[in-house]
Design an enzyme around this catalytic site. Structure first.
Site, PDB file in Angstrom:
ATOM      1  N   GLU A 151       0.846  -1.210   0.000  1.00  0.00           N
ATOM      2  CA  GLU A 151       0.000   0.000   0.000  1.00  0.00           C
ATOM      3  C   GLU A 151       0.870   1.245   0.000  1.00  0.00           C
ATOM      4  O   GLU A 151       1.964   1.252   0.569  1.00  0.00           O
ATOM      5  CB  GLU A 151      -0.946  -0.028   1.201  1.00  0.00           C
ATOM      6  CG  GLU A 151      -0.284  -0.206   2.572  1.00  0.00           C
ATOM      7  CD  GLU A 151       0.147   1.091   3.211  1.00  0.00           C
ATOM      8  OE1 GLU A 151      -0.257   2.146   2.724  1.00  0.00           O
ATOM      9  OE2 GLU A 151       0.905   1.032   4.206  1.00  0.00           O
ATOM     10  N   LEU A 153      -0.607   4.428   0.904  1.00  0.00           N
ATOM     11  CA  LEU A 153      -1.672   5.324   1.356  1.00  0.00           C
ATOM     12  C   LEU A 153      -1.147   6.286   2.411  1.00  0.00           C
ATOM     13  O   LEU A 153      -0.640   5.851   3.440  1.00  0.00           O
ATOM     14  CB  LEU A 153      -2.818   4.505   1.973  1.00  0.00           C
ATOM     15  CG  LEU A 153      -3.364   3.336   1.146  1.00  0.00           C
ATOM     16  CD1 LEU A 153      -4.418   2.574   1.951  1.00  0.00           C
ATOM     17  CD2 LEU A 153      -3.960   3.837  -0.167  1.00  0.00           C
ATOM     18  N   ASN A 208       9.307   4.265   0.854  1.00  0.00           N
ATOM     19  CA  ASN A 208       9.216   4.990   2.126  1.00  0.00           C
ATOM     20  C   ASN A 208      10.590   5.493   2.571  1.00  0.00           C
ATOM     21  O   ASN A 208      10.723   6.614   3.067  1.00  0.00           O
ATOM     22  CB  ASN A 208       8.602   4.101   3.210  1.00  0.00           C
ATOM     23  CG  ASN A 208       7.084   4.187   3.222  1.00  0.00           C
ATOM     24  OD1 ASN A 208       6.490   4.856   2.386  1.00  0.00           O
ATOM     25  ND2 ASN A 208       6.447   3.510   4.155  1.00  0.00           N
ATOM     26  N   ALA A 252      10.877  21.389   4.819  1.00  0.00           N
ATOM     27  CA  ALA A 252      11.697  21.261   6.036  1.00  0.00           C
ATOM     28  C   ALA A 252      10.832  21.480   7.275  1.00  0.00           C
ATOM     29  O   ALA A 252       9.841  22.205   7.240  1.00  0.00           O
ATOM     30  CB  ALA A 252      12.817  22.293   6.008  1.00  0.00           C
ATOM     31  N   CYS A 260       4.692   4.810   9.875  1.00  0.00           N
ATOM     32  CA  CYS A 260       5.327   4.157   8.719  1.00  0.00           C
ATOM     33  C   CYS A 260       6.800   4.516   8.546  1.00  0.00           C
ATOM     34  O   CYS A 260       7.661   3.634   8.588  1.00  0.00           O
ATOM     35  CB  CYS A 260       4.565   4.507   7.455  1.00  0.00           C
ATOM     36  SG  CYS A 260       2.831   4.081   7.588  1.00  0.00           S
ATOM     37  N   LYS A 263       9.345   3.449  11.339  1.00  0.00           N
ATOM     38  CA  LYS A 263       9.381   1.979  11.428  1.00  0.00           C
ATOM     39  C   LYS A 263      10.011   1.359  10.176  1.00  0.00           C
ATOM     40  O   LYS A 263      10.857   0.467  10.264  1.00  0.00           O
ATOM     41  CB  LYS A 263       7.941   1.483  11.600  1.00  0.00           C
ATOM     42  CG  LYS A 263       7.693   0.039  11.230  1.00  0.00           C
ATOM     43  CD  LYS A 263       6.232  -0.337  11.418  1.00  0.00           C
ATOM     44  CE  LYS A 263       5.347  -0.002  10.249  1.00  0.00           C
ATOM     45  NZ  LYS A 263       5.295  -0.939   9.163  1.00  0.00           N
TER      46      LYS A 263
END
Ligand code: UGA
Length: 441
Positions: A151, A153, A208, A252, A260, A263
Site C-alpha cells: 500500500e 496510502l 518509504n 523542512a 510508517c 518503522k
C-alpha cells in the site's frame, strides 16, 4: 457461489485495511472485513468509523450494502477466497518488523483449509512472502497462493491514494495470481508494476525510505541555511522545479513521524544489517530525524534562557494534520524534553480532548488554541493544522506573556508575524540570531 459473486475478505480494519475494504466496495466488490477487536467491528456495524480519515465515514455509508464486518474467521472464510491481509507490523525492540500478527492470520487461514489467494497489504520485510510459502509447504498446506500488493496510502489522503494512485504494485509467484489481483483494481486508472514477490516487497520499503531520506536531506539543508543565512523554503522551491528532483517531500520541519516512515526506515536498515550489509545512508536519515526535533529546544533557550519555569504552548500534537494518529509524533519527544527542562507545557490539537493524555504526562490540553497560549512564554507550531494559519494573531499576542513563535513546520508568514510584534523563527528560514546559528544554545 461462483468466483465473481464471492466477496473479498480484508483482515485488519486499521487505517490500511479499512480504507482498502471500503475502497474495494466502492469499486463494486462485496467485501467482508474482519478484525479481532470486537469494539471496532461493533462500531463499524453501527456505521461508526473508529478512526479519523477524511471522507471515510461517507464512503462506508455510501457502500454499506456491499460491506459487512465480522470477528469470526469461520464466517469470513465460509464466504471469501481472496483475502487481503492488512494487519500491522510494528517494530520489535531490535528494529525488525514484528510479523506475529501476519503469521497468526496466515495460520488461521491455513488451518481451516480450502483454496485461498492471500494478498499481502501489510508492510513485510523482503523475503516474507517466500518464507510464508515455504513454511506452508513444509506444513503440507497446498491450497494457498500468495501475492504482494503493497500500500502507498498517506493518512489523511488515503482514499484519494487508493482510488487515484501513482501506481499499483503487484508481486506474484505466478502470472495467473497476479492477473487475478490486477483485475480487482478494474476502474482504477494507474500504471501497474507487475513483478516478483521480493521485488514488490522491496518497492514498498525503498519508496518509504527514499521519501524519508528526502525529508532528512532537506532538514539538513535547512540547518545549514540557518548557519549561512539562506532560506530553505526558496531553496526547496528552486530544487523542486527540477523534474529530476521533484517538489514533493522537500518541506523542512521538525522531522518525520507516524506509523510508517520511522518503522520502515529502521526495518530496512535492519533487514540490510541482518543480511550483512551496513546501510549507512539510512543510519544518517534516522539520526538527523531524531536530532531535528530537539533543535526546537535550542531555539527556545536562545530566546527564553533557562526553560525552568517557562510556559511553552504546543500547537498540534498529531504526527501530521488531518489525522488523529499520534504514533511517533514529534510532539511526544518535544513535550517530554520540555518537561525535563522544567518547563510548564500546554497544548492544543483539534483531534484531542481537553484535559490530560497518557502520551503527554503533565501536559495541560486545551480545547482552543487561545486558551493553550494564555500566559505562554513561547508557542511552538508542531503540527501544521490549517486552522493555525488563520489564528487571530493580535489576540494570540495579547494572550501570551512573551510573543515568541517557533514555527516547526514553516507554515506561518514570518514577515506578517514579525510585523505583528512577534519574535518568529522557523526551520531554515533566514534571519536567525547569531547564537542559534553558532549553536551556542
Ligand atoms: C507514508 C507514505 O507517504 C505513504 O505512501 C505510505 O503508504 C505510508 O507512509 C505507509 O507506509 O503506510 P504517512 O505516514 O501517512 O504515509 O505520512 P506522510 O504524509 O508520508 O508523512 C510522514 C511524515 O513526514 C509526517 O510526519 C510529515 O509531517 C513528514 N513530512 C512529510 C515532512 O516533514 N516533510 C515533507 O516534506 C513531507
Amino acid at each position: 457461489m461462483n468466483e465473481e459473486q464471492r466477496p473479498i475478505g480484508v483482515v485488519g480494519v486499521g487505517y490500511v485495511g479499512l480504507v482498502t475494504g471500503v475502497c474495494l466496495a466502492h469499486l463494486g466488490h462485496r467485501v467482508v472485513c474482519l478484525d479481532v477487536d470486537e469494539a471496532r467491528i461493533e462500531a463499524l456495524r453501527r456505521g461508526t468509523v473508529p478512526i479519523y480519515e477524511p471522507g471515510l465515514e461517507k464512503l462506508v455509508d455510501d457502500n454499506a450494502a456491499r460491506l459487512s464486518f465480522t470477528t469470526s474467521h469461520d464466517e469470513l472464510l465460509a464466504q471469501c477466497r481472496v483475502l487481503f491481509v492488512a494487519v500491522d507490523t510494528p517494530p520489535t525492540p531490535s528494529g525488525d518488523a514484528d510479523l506475529s500478527r501476519v503469521r497468526r492470520v496466515v495460520d488461521e487461514i491455513a488451518h481451516r483449509g480450502g483454496r485461498r489467494l492471500l494478498v499481502m497489504k501489510s508492510t513485510v520485510p523482503v523475503g516474507t512472502g517466500a518464507h510464508i510459502m515455504a513454511d506452508l509447504e513444509g506444513d503440507g498446506v497446498d491450497g494457498i497462493t500468495y501475492v504482494s500488493n503493497p500500500e502507498f496510502l498517506r493518512e489523511g489522503a488515503a482514499i484519494e491514494d487508493f482510488l487515484s494512485p501513482d501506481r499499483i504494485v503487484i508481486g506474484s509467484f505466478s502470472d495467473e495470481a497476479g492477473d487475478e489481483v490486477e483485475a480487482l483494481y478494474r476502474g482504477v486508472d494507474a500504471p501497474v508494476v507487475r513483478t516478483s514477490v521480493p521485488t514488490a516487497e522491496m518497492i514498498k520499503y525503498a519508496s518509504n525510505a527514499f521519501l524519508a531520506t528526502k525529508i532528512s536531506f532537506v532538514n539538513e539543508i535547512a540547518n545549514v541555511c540557518e548557519e549561512v543565512g539562506a532560506d530553505v523554503r526558496t531553496v526547496a522551491e528552486g530544487m523542486g522545479l527540477d523534474h529530476r528532483i521533484g517538489a514533493h517531500f522537500l518541506h523542512a520541519g521538525i522531522g518525520f513521524g507516524g506509523s510508517c516512515f520511522p518503522k520502515d526506515v529502521q526495518a530496512l536498515k535492519q533487514l540490510a544489517g541482518n543480511s550483512g550489509y551496513h546501510f549507512q545512508l539510512l543510519t544518517a536519515v534516522i539520526e538527523v530525524n531524531h536530532l531535528q526535533k530537539r533543535r526546537v529546544i535550542g531555539k527556545l533557550k536562545h530566546h527564553l534562557g533557562n526553560l525552568r519555569g517557562a510556559r511553552i504552548a504546543l500547537l498540534g500534537l498529531t504526527f501530521k494534520p488531518h489525522t488523529d494518529d499520534l504514533r511517533e509524533a514529534a510532539s511526544i519527544v518535544l513535550a517530554a524534553r520540555l518537561r525535563g527542562e522544567g518547563a510548564t507545557v500546554t497544548a492544543h490539537d483539534p483531534m484531542l480532548s481537553p484535559g490530560s493524555h497518557e502520551l503527554f504526562p503533565g501536559v495541560d490540553l486545551f480545547a482552543e488554541p487561545l486558551e493553550a497560549v494564555r500566559d505562554a512564554d513561547a508557542l511552538v507550531v508542531v503540527t501544521e493544522w490549517p486552522e493555525f494559519l488563520r489564528l487571530d494573531w493580535a489576540a494570540v499576542k495579547e494572550a501570551m506573556r512573551r510573543p515568541v513563535v517557533i514555527d516547526g513546520r514553516n507554515v506561518l508568514d514570518p514577515d506578517a508575524l514579525r510585523e505583528a510584534g512577534f519574535t518568529y523563527e522557523g526551520v531554515g528560514v533566514a534571519g536567525l540570531p547569531e547564537a542559534v546559528r553558532s549553536g551556542s544554545s
